[in-house]
Motif scaffolding. Structure first.
Motif, PDB file in Angstrom:
ATOM      1  N   GLU A 286      41.418  52.016  54.354  1.00 54.59           N
ATOM      2  CA  GLU A 286      41.966  52.548  53.095  1.00 54.59           C
ATOM      3  C   GLU A 286      43.093  51.665  52.582  1.00 54.59           C
ATOM      4  OE1 GLU A 286      41.212  57.329  53.884  1.00 54.59           O
ATOM      5  OE2 GLU A 286      43.235  56.502  53.844  1.00 54.59           O
ATOM      6  N   ARG A 287      43.962  51.237  53.499  1.00 55.92           N
ATOM      7  CA  ARG A 287      45.070  50.399  53.050  1.00 55.92           C
ATOM      8  C   ARG A 287      44.581  49.050  52.564  1.00 55.92           C
ATOM      9  NH1 ARG A 287      50.045  51.518  57.328  1.00 55.92           N
ATOM     10  NH2 ARG A 287      50.150  53.777  56.931  1.00 55.92           N
ATOM     11  N   LEU A 288      43.630  48.499  53.292  1.00 54.34           N
ATOM     12  CA  LEU A 288      43.106  47.193  52.872  1.00 54.34           C
ATOM     13  C   LEU A 288      42.421  47.302  51.513  1.00 54.34           C
ATOM     14  CD1 LEU A 288      41.709  45.773  56.229  1.00 54.34           C
ATOM     15  CD2 LEU A 288      43.732  45.018  54.973  1.00 54.34           C
ATOM     16  N   LEU A 289      41.589  48.390  51.331  1.00 57.58           N
ATOM     17  CA  LEU A 289      40.870  48.534  50.053  1.00 57.58           C
ATOM     18  C   LEU A 289      41.839  48.854  48.913  1.00 57.58           C
ATOM     19  CD1 LEU A 289      37.710  50.470  51.254  1.00 57.58           C
ATOM     20  CD2 LEU A 289      37.825  48.112  50.445  1.00 57.58           C
ATOM     21  N   SER A 290      42.929  49.540  49.266  1.00 56.91           N
ATOM     22  CA  SER A 290      43.877  49.870  48.205  1.00 56.91           C
ATOM     23  C   SER A 290      44.637  48.640  47.735  1.00 56.91           C
ATOM     24  CB  SER A 290      44.876  50.925  48.715  1.00 56.91           C
ATOM     25  OG  SER A 290      45.639  50.374  49.763  1.00 56.91           O
ATOM     26  N   ARG A 291      44.645  47.580  48.597  1.00 57.85           N
ATOM     27  CA  ARG A 291      45.338  46.362  48.193  1.00 57.85           C
ATOM     28  C   ARG A 291      44.463  45.488  47.289  1.00 57.85           C
ATOM     29  NH1 ARG A 291      49.692  44.377  50.829  1.00 57.85           N
ATOM     30  NH2 ARG A 291      48.830  42.241  50.791  1.00 57.85           N
ATOM     31  N   LEU A 292      43.165  45.891  47.125  1.00 56.51           N
ATOM     32  CA  LEU A 292      42.308  45.077  46.238  1.00 56.51           C
ATOM     33  C   LEU A 292      42.835  45.182  44.803  1.00 56.51           C
ATOM     34  CD1 LEU A 292      38.766  45.983  47.600  1.00 56.51           C
ATOM     35  CD2 LEU A 292      39.991  43.829  47.879  1.00 56.51           C
ATOM     36  N   PRO A 293      42.854  44.093  44.044  1.00 55.94           N
ATOM     37  CA  PRO A 293      43.365  44.131  42.655  1.00 55.94           C
ATOM     38  C   PRO A 293      42.528  45.029  41.764  1.00 55.94           C
ATOM     39  CG  PRO A 293      42.339  41.995  43.162  1.00 55.94           C
ATOM     40  CD  PRO A 293      42.393  42.730  44.410  1.00 55.94           C
ATOM     41  N   ASP A 294      41.186  44.993  41.931  1.00 54.27           N
ATOM     42  CA  ASP A 294      40.293  45.852  41.142  1.00 54.27           C
ATOM     43  C   ASP A 294      39.484  46.691  42.073  1.00 54.27           C
ATOM     44  OD1 ASP A 294      41.083  44.732  38.695  1.00 54.27           O
ATOM     45  OD2 ASP A 294      39.759  42.991  39.071  1.00 54.27           O
ATOM     46  N   PRO A 295      39.253  47.951  41.699  1.00 51.18           N
ATOM     47  CA  PRO A 295      38.397  48.759  42.569  1.00 51.18           C
ATOM     48  C   PRO A 295      37.007  48.185  42.578  1.00 51.18           C
ATOM     49  CG  PRO A 295      38.804  49.920  40.529  1.00 51.18           C
ATOM     50  CD  PRO A 295      39.655  48.691  40.452  1.00 51.18           C
ATOM     51  N   LEU A 296      36.299  48.538  43.704  1.00 47.85           N
ATOM     52  CA  LEU A 296      34.936  48.018  43.854  1.00 47.85           C
ATOM     53  C   LEU A 296      34.062  48.621  42.767  1.00 47.85           C
ATOM     54  CD1 LEU A 296      34.493  48.267  47.722  1.00 47.85           C
ATOM     55  CD2 LEU A 296      34.745  46.184  46.371  1.00 47.85           C
ATOM     56  N   PRO A 297      33.197  47.846  42.161  1.00 48.57           N
ATOM     57  CA  PRO A 297      32.321  48.381  41.083  1.00 48.57           C
ATOM     58  C   PRO A 297      31.370  49.411  41.641  1.00 48.57           C
ATOM     59  CG  PRO A 297      31.672  46.138  41.710  1.00 48.57           C
ATOM     60  CD  PRO A 297      32.930  46.419  42.406  1.00 48.57           C
ATOM     61  N   LEU A 298      31.061  50.431  40.810  1.00 45.60           N
ATOM     62  CA  LEU A 298      30.146  51.502  41.246  1.00 45.60           C
ATOM     63  C   LEU A 298      28.705  51.073  41.244  1.00 45.60           C
ATOM     64  CD1 LEU A 298      31.721  54.560  39.333  1.00 45.60           C
ATOM     65  CD2 LEU A 298      31.919  54.000  41.763  1.00 45.60           C
ATOM     66  N   SER A 299      28.422  49.942  40.511  1.00 46.15           N
ATOM     67  CA  SER A 299      27.024  49.529  40.406  1.00 46.15           C
ATOM     68  C   SER A 299      26.384  49.283  41.742  1.00 46.15           C
ATOM     69  CB  SER A 299      26.943  48.256  39.535  1.00 46.15           C
ATOM     70  OG  SER A 299      27.754  47.242  40.114  1.00 46.15           O
ATOM     71  N   GLY A 300      27.186  48.868  42.690  1.00 47.75           N
ATOM     72  CA  GLY A 300      26.631  48.594  44.032  1.00 47.75           C
ATOM     73  C   GLY A 300      26.252  49.865  44.791  1.00 47.75           C
ATOM     74  N   PHE A 301      26.708  51.014  44.310  1.00 51.81           N
ATOM     75  CA  PHE A 301      26.420  52.267  45.037  1.00 51.81           C
ATOM     76  C   PHE A 301      25.386  53.124  44.319  1.00 51.81           C
ATOM     77  CE2 PHE A 301      30.682  50.920  46.176  1.00 51.81           C
ATOM     78  CZ  PHE A 301      30.708  51.064  47.563  1.00 51.81           C
ATOM     79  N   ILE A 302      24.992  52.746  43.075  1.00 50.02           N
ATOM     80  CA  ILE A 302      24.114  53.590  42.268  1.00 50.02           C
ATOM     81  C   ILE A 302      22.722  53.651  42.850  1.00 50.02           C
ATOM     82  CG2 ILE A 302      22.978  53.802  39.988  1.00 50.02           C
ATOM     83  CD1 ILE A 302      25.576  52.645  38.765  1.00 50.02           C
ATOM     84  N   ASP A 303      22.176  52.489  43.224  1.00 49.32           N
ATOM     85  CA  ASP A 303      20.816  52.475  43.791  1.00 49.32           C
ATOM     86  C   ASP A 303      20.742  53.284  45.084  1.00 49.32           C
ATOM     87  OD1 ASP A 303      19.956  50.925  41.742  1.00 49.32           O
ATOM     88  OD2 ASP A 303      20.214  49.020  42.842  1.00 49.32           O
TER      89      ASP A 303
END
Lengths: 243, 232
Positions: free
Chosen positions: A134-151
């Motif tokens: 969670e901490r590592l992902l929260s340090r990402l500048p942009d959240p991960l795009p949802l397109s990768g989870f739609i399929d």
């Protein structure tokens, strides 16, 4: 020299009479007494010999009985030793079995404790891993795009039972939660993929939930489809705990 | 002192003159017989001193007879034992003042020798039978018959003369010394007479036993213990 024949005759008679008197009153009684004493002595000797023989027989009998007693004592002693040896062996076996059982129980208990400690450690490690992720992902500048989870979400909905799929979106828009606010293109892609899977056009109602970290989650009344990193981390944590 | 070779009657019992040896012998018979009677009235298995003495006397006589005859001594015990005891006490009568031993007169010795001679004949005939006993006179050859008959007579005479000579001479010597020297001088001679009297009694009894043994014949030697059962 003159011989007095009267005196000679009287002395001869006197000698004969004296021989008779002494034979009658001296020699016979004394000899009889000697014989009687000899007989008594012989009888006493015979009785003593008989008593000696009786004593010898009694002694032989006593010795035989003593030998028999010694033999019986030795037999009983050997029997007692055998019984003691058997009892000792049985007690040793029982003790060894009890020790083995106690050792197995202790080892089982130790293994359980170890497993519990390992499970606890895995839980802690999983929790720590989740926090780290969670901490590592929260340090990402942009959240991960949802397109990768739609399929992935669409494929999971396709695997739902027919009745559940029929109920989805029938009474209203399908409720979705996303880690970040979806873009318009992502919304359209979601509608398109879900409509394809359900076989009819659907409406969606997306709410934002940063707790998902990244990804989507479909929450219906009868089913929940999760395709986000939070769900993945929880699943990984559960798998680690099960190991 | 009186002549020892002659006898004067002390008194008469009818036609029978009673001389001193007869009177002393009667006294000895009463003494010995009465003593034996009273001593053997209460014989027990646990002997007293007197009974022990009597038993020692009898067993000693038996031992002598057994050693000499190799036979059961019972048939000969009374004769030999009586002869020994009587001769011994008769010889020792000389110790009593005023009494002469009967054995110092030849009639008493002859009477004893005649009894022994008759007993020899009787035991010989009883043991061997009359023919067997007479046959012993022809041993080892018939030529010896006269000599054997003479031997029977002479040895009886020797028995008489030996006892008579020894005792009479002792009494005679003591009497002569007493009359010549005084009261206490003959005491050693009287002590010697004690020994002589005992030895002569022993010799007389042993010779009587030997004569009887020769008459009854030898018997193969066997182990006769002193405790051999004998019939009185």
């Amino acid at each position: 020299m003159h011989i007095d024949w009267w005196t000679l005759g009287l002395q001869t008679i006197n000698a004969v009479i004296l021989i008779w008197i002494l034979a009658r009153f001296l020699f016979r009684p004394v000899a009889r007494m000697l014989d009687e004493r000899q007989a008594v002595t012989q009888a006493a000797l015979d009785a003593a010999e008989a008593a000696q023989q009786g004593a010898d027989r009694a002694r032989a009998t006593a010795e035989a009985e003593a030998e028999a007693l010694n033999a019986a004592h030795a037999a009983r002693l050997a029997e007692a030793r055998d019984a003691a040896a058997r009892e000792k062996s049985r007690l040793m076996a029982e003790t060894e079995a009890a020790l083995e059982k106690a050792r197995d129980a202790a080892e089982a208990e130790l293994a359980g404790l170890r497993r519990a400690q390992q499970g606890e450690l895995r839980d802690k490690a999983g929790t720590l891993a989740l926090e780290i992720a969670e901490r590592l992902l929260s340090r990402l500048p942009d959240p991960l795009p949802l397109s990768g989870f739609i399929d992935g979400l669409a494929e999971a909905v396709a695997e739902l039972p027919e009745a559940t799929r029929t109920e989805l979106g029938r009474t209203g828009p399908i409720g979705l939660r996303a880690a970040a606010e979806p873009t318009e293109a992502e919304r359209e892609a979601l509608k398109s993929r879900l409509g394809t899977v359900l076989g009819r056009p659907v409406e969606i109602d997306v709410t934002t939930d940063p707790g998902l970290i990244a990804g989507l989650e479909l929450d219906a009344s009868t089913a929940m489809v999760r395709n986000n990193l939070r769900a993945d981390l929880e699943r990984i944590k559960a798998e680690l705990s099960d190991e | 002192m009186d002549n020892p070779l002659t006898l004067d009657p002390l008194f008469q019992l009818g036609p029978v003159p009673i001389t001193a040896p007869v009177l002393v012998t009667w006294g000895l018979i009463v003494l010995i017989g009465g003593g034996a009677y009273f001593a053997t009235r209460h014989l027990t298995l646990r002997p007293g001193k007197i009974q022990t003495l009597l038993e020692l006397f009898v067993t000693t006589i038996d031992g002598q007879l057994r050693d000499t005859l190799n036979r059961d001594p019972a048939p000969y015990r009374a004769l030999i034992g009586t002869v020994f005891l009587f001769v011994l006490l008769a010889n020792w009568c000389s110790l009593i003042p005023g009494i002469e031993p009967p054995t110092a007169h030849i009639e008493t010795d002859a009477a004893l020798a005649l009894v022994v001679f008759a007993a020899t004949l009787g035991y010989g005939v009883a043991t061997r039978g009359l023919r067997g006993y007479l046959a012993t006179f022809a041993e080892p050859s018939w030529v010896m018959i006269p000599l054997n008959i003479i031997e029977q007579i002479t040895r009886t005479f020797s028995l008489i003369v030996r006892l008579f000579g020894n005792i009479m001479s002792g009494v005679f010597v003591v009497g002569i010394v007493l009359s010549l020297a005084g009261l206490f001088v003959p005491i050693p001679l009287m002590a010697l007479e004690l020994l002589t009297g005992a030895v002569q009694a022993y010799i007389f009894a042993v010779l009587a036993t030997v004569f009887i043994g020769a008459a009854v014949g030898e018997r193969p030697k066997r182990n006769l213990s002193s405790q051999e059962v004998s019939k009185p």
